[in-house]
Each structure stands twice: as structure tokens, then as C-alpha cells.
Design a protein around this motif. Structure first.
Motif, PDB file in Angstrom:
ATOM      1  N   GLU A   1       0.772  -1.336  -0.055  1.00  0.00           N
ATOM      2  CA  GLU A   1       0.142   0.091   0.119  1.00  0.00           C
ATOM      3  C   GLU A   1       0.841   1.267   0.182  1.00  0.00           C
ATOM      4  OE1 GLU A   1      -2.675  -0.723   3.277  1.00  0.00           O
ATOM      5  OE2 GLU A   1      -3.782  -1.912   2.179  1.00  0.00           O
ATOM      6  N   ALA A   2       1.926   1.183   0.852  1.00  0.00           N
ATOM      7  CA  ALA A   2       2.854   2.366   0.643  1.00  0.00           C
ATOM      8  C   ALA A   2       3.444   2.533  -0.756  1.00  0.00           C
ATOM      9  CB  ALA A   2       3.994   2.353   1.849  1.00  0.00           C
ATOM     10  N   MET A   3       3.692   1.394  -1.301  1.00  0.00           N
ATOM     11  CA  MET A   3       4.530   1.562  -2.725  1.00  0.00           C
ATOM     12  C   MET A   3       3.582   1.799  -3.810  1.00  0.00           C
ATOM     13  SD  MET A   3       7.216  -1.425  -2.495  1.00  0.00           S
ATOM     14  CE  MET A   3       5.959  -2.746  -2.146  1.00  0.00           C
ATOM     15  N   HIS A   4       2.215   1.494  -3.582  1.00  0.00           N
ATOM     16  CA  HIS A   4       1.078   1.469  -4.443  1.00  0.00           C
ATOM     17  C   HIS A   4       1.486   0.687  -5.672  1.00  0.00           C
ATOM     18  CE1 HIS A   4      -0.579   5.065  -2.605  1.00  0.00           C
ATOM     19  NE2 HIS A   4       0.709   5.578  -2.805  1.00  0.00           N
ATOM     20  N   TYR A   5       2.141  -0.727  -5.076  1.00  0.00           N
ATOM     21  CA  TYR A   5       2.511  -1.663  -6.092  1.00  0.00           C
ATOM     22  C   TYR A   5       2.390  -3.065  -5.311  1.00  0.00           C
ATOM     23  CZ  TYR A   5       5.641  -4.423  -9.142  1.00  0.00           C
ATOM     24  OH  TYR A   5       6.079  -5.359 -10.024  1.00  0.00           O
ATOM     25  N   ARG A   6       1.732  -4.104  -6.275  1.00  0.00           N
ATOM     26  CA  ARG A   6       1.817  -5.152  -5.582  1.00  0.00           C
ATOM     27  C   ARG A   6       3.123  -6.166  -5.845  1.00  0.00           C
ATOM     28  NH1 ARG A   6      -1.712  -9.036  -2.959  1.00  0.00           N
ATOM     29  NH2 ARG A   6      -1.449 -11.162  -3.655  1.00  0.00           N
ATOM     30  N   LEU A   7       3.559  -6.687  -4.942  1.00  0.00           N
ATOM     31  CA  LEU A   7       4.791  -7.513  -5.347  1.00  0.00           C
ATOM     32  C   LEU A   7       4.564  -8.575  -6.159  1.00  0.00           C
ATOM     33  CD1 LEU A   7       6.408  -6.840  -1.713  1.00  0.00           C
ATOM     34  CD2 LEU A   7       7.076  -5.815  -3.948  1.00  0.00           C
ATOM     35  N   PRO A   8       5.626  -9.455  -6.639  1.00  0.00           N
ATOM     36  CA  PRO A   8       5.361 -10.495  -7.385  1.00  0.00           C
ATOM     37  C   PRO A   8       5.029 -11.563  -6.391  1.00  0.00           C
ATOM     38  CG  PRO A   8       7.112  -9.576  -8.174  1.00  0.00           C
ATOM     39  CD  PRO A   8       6.983  -8.567  -7.161  1.00  0.00           C
ATOM     40  N   LEU A   9       4.307 -12.649  -6.738  1.00  0.00           N
ATOM     41  CA  LEU A   9       4.057 -13.839  -5.887  1.00  0.00           C
ATOM     42  C   LEU A   9       5.265 -14.385  -5.166  1.00  0.00           C
ATOM     43  CD1 LEU A   9       2.043 -15.606  -4.170  1.00  0.00           C
ATOM     44  CD2 LEU A   9       2.110 -17.111  -6.485  1.00  0.00           C
TER      45      LEU A   9
END
Length: 178
Positions: free
Chosen positions: A47-55
Motif C-alpha cells: 500500500e505504501a508503494m502502490h504496487y503489488r509485489l510478485p508472488l
């Protein structure tokens, strides 16, 4: 996959432990990986990065929330780094330098730093969806050094580089390698 990460992390630590035993000059310290991150910590970081990390990176974090000096003096980021840290600040400065220097022809939002050297300009970044590059993790050291198709491939490749350093030390000091 979590069990596989636990196994790979244990193997990586054993390689680093052997390296430390052979490092008669005391160049590198032996660091344990950080304790596992919770799903909530990972979500907060995303949420802080506005990015979902790869699985695969998310699953790694569930086993080890970062690792100081994972490779030489390169620190592999944990969830707190993605929420803001001195290491992330340094990494973002290096991304800007790569763009200004022309070593990276994309934009800063196409690179998400995941590891940085505390001593030099070595930087590892995930490529984001805004980038069409085939490699998911890029290794920079003043310029692009290598690329890896996934976080998993990056992790295993760095473990192999650590093994090569162990072999170099064995070759330099054959009596200590036994």
C-alpha cells in the motif's frame, strides 16, 4: 512454495557461513536473514508503494523479511524498506542517477528497488508493469550488469555468485577449505 523458500534460504545461509569461515581477512560479516513478515506487513508495504509485489517475492518475505549483506555488502529489502528507509532513499537516488546518466532509458516508476549496496552503486530493481522488459529483476552497478526473469531466479543466481566466492577463497587458501 513456502517450504521451498525455507529450504533455499537455509542453503543460502550455509553458503554464506562457509564463506565467513574462509574469509581470513574478515571482509564480510555473516548476517542472518530477518524474521518472516506477516501478510499484514506485506500488504502495508504494498500500500505504501502502490504496487503489488510478485508472488515469489511475497512468499520469500513470508520466510525472511529482508537480509542484510545478502550478497557482499548488498542488503535485500524487507517490508519496512518499502515504507521508507535510508536504504530506499539511497536506492531511489541511484535510480535517478541511472536515468540522468542514460544507463536506464525508462522512467523511475518502471523500477522498484529491492536491494542496494551500502558501499557503492550496486542496485537491484524489480521491473514494474509499466515496463515491457522480459526480465523482472535488473542488476545495476553503474550500468546494467544482468537481468533475471523472476525474483526466484535472482535469489538463486546470487546464491550461485556466493558459491563462486566460496570456491575462490578455497582456491586461494586450499588448506582452510577442508
Amino acid at each position: 512454495m513456502i517450504d521451498e523458500w525455507k529450504k533455499q534460504i537455509a542453503i543460502a545461509y550455509m553458503v554464506k557461513q562457509k564463506f565467513r569461515e574462509l574469509d581470513v581477512d574478515g571482509l564480510w560479516s555473516l548476517q542472518y536473514p530477518e524474521l518472516a513478515a506477516s501478510e499484514d506487513q506485506i500488504v502495508e508495504a504494498e500500500e505504501a508503494m502502490h504496487y503489488r509485489l510478485p508472488l515469489d517475492f511475497r512468499e520469500f518475505l513470508k520466510c525472511a523479511d529482508g537480509w542484510n549483506q545478502f550478497y557482499q555488502r548488498v542488503d535485500l529489502f524487507g517490508t519496512n524498506d518499502f515504507k521508507g528507509s535510508g536504504r530506499m532513499e539511497k536506492a531511489l537516488e541511484l535510480v535517478q542517477w541511472l536515468i540522468e546518466d542514460g544507463s536506464w532509458e525508462g522512467t523511475a516508476n518502471q523500477l522498484l528497488p529491492i536491494a542496494v549496496s551500502i558501499d557503492d552503486n550496486t542496485l537491484f530493481c524489480l521491473t514494474t508493469e509499466a515496463n515491457d522488459a522480459k526480465d523482472r529483476v535488473l542488476w545495476f552497478s553503474g550500468r546494467l550488469v544482468d537481468g533475471f526473469e523472476s525474483f526466484t531466479e535472482f535469489f538463486l543466481a546470487i546464491c550461485d555468485y556466493n558459491r563462486l566466492e566460496v570456491q575462490d577463497l578455497i582456491n586461494e587458501h586450499p588448506s582452510e577449505g577442508k
